[in-house]
Design an enzyme around this catalytic site. Structure first.
Site, PDB file in Angstrom:
ATOM      1  N   HIS A 100       0.838  -1.206   0.000  1.00  0.00           N
ATOM      2  CA  HIS A 100       0.000   0.000   0.000  1.00  0.00           C
ATOM      3  C   HIS A 100       0.873   1.255   0.000  1.00  0.00           C
ATOM      4  CE1 HIS A 100      -2.847   2.927   1.971  1.00  0.00           C
ATOM      5  NE2 HIS A 100      -3.594   2.468   0.981  1.00  0.00           N
ATOM      6  N   ASP A 157      -6.183   1.691  -2.080  1.00  0.00           N
ATOM      7  CA  ASP A 157      -6.921   1.429  -0.846  1.00  0.00           C
ATOM      8  C   ASP A 157      -7.752   0.153  -0.954  1.00  0.00           C
ATOM      9  OD1 ASP A 157      -5.784   3.756   0.099  1.00  0.00           O
ATOM     10  OD2 ASP A 157      -7.645   4.916   0.110  1.00  0.00           O
TER      11      ASP A 157
END
Length: 122
Positions: free
Chosen positions: A47, A89
């Site tokens: 991420h 996300d």
């Protein structure tokens, strides 16, 4: 943005689940260094790398469109960097969900001294 990311995580894993990911391992939380400790920490590493590739807006602040459809996160009709942030996300929230059974509480609030190895490259 971080609020939307929180809602994605809680939507996939249950109310307040995000609290388990705020400061876990070497990469879940602000910043990151060293080698990811487990699959959950690897989700955060990926991420962070994803956010690092976003150009044209601030991933932590920009507002994108998304929804939950039959338990799945679906990014809306976002353009450019908003689409990229939503995808970062979405992938991370799904990664947490896929690895929830291996979540290790021993890595919560891990001392930074345990993350001093050479950092991996994205």
């Amino acid at each position: 943005n971080l609020f939307q990311f929180t809602k994605m995580i809680n939507g996939k894993l249950g109310a307040f689940a995000v609290l388990n990911y705020i400061s876990t391992g070497c990469y879940c939380g602000w910043g990151g260094q060293g080698t990811p400790k487990d699959a959950t920490d690897r989700c955060c590493f990926v991420h962070d790398c994803c956010y690092g590739r976003v150009k044209g807006c601030n991933p932590k602040l920009a507002i994108y469109s998304y929804s939950f459809q039959k338990g799945n996160i679906v990014c809306g009709k976002n353009n450019g960097c908003l689409r990229d942030i939503c995808e970062c996300d979405r992938v991370a929230a799904n990664c947490f969900h896929q690895n929830k059974n291996t979540y290790n509480r021993n890595y919560r609030f891990l001392s930074s001294s345990r993350c001093r190895q050479t950092s991996e490259q994205c």
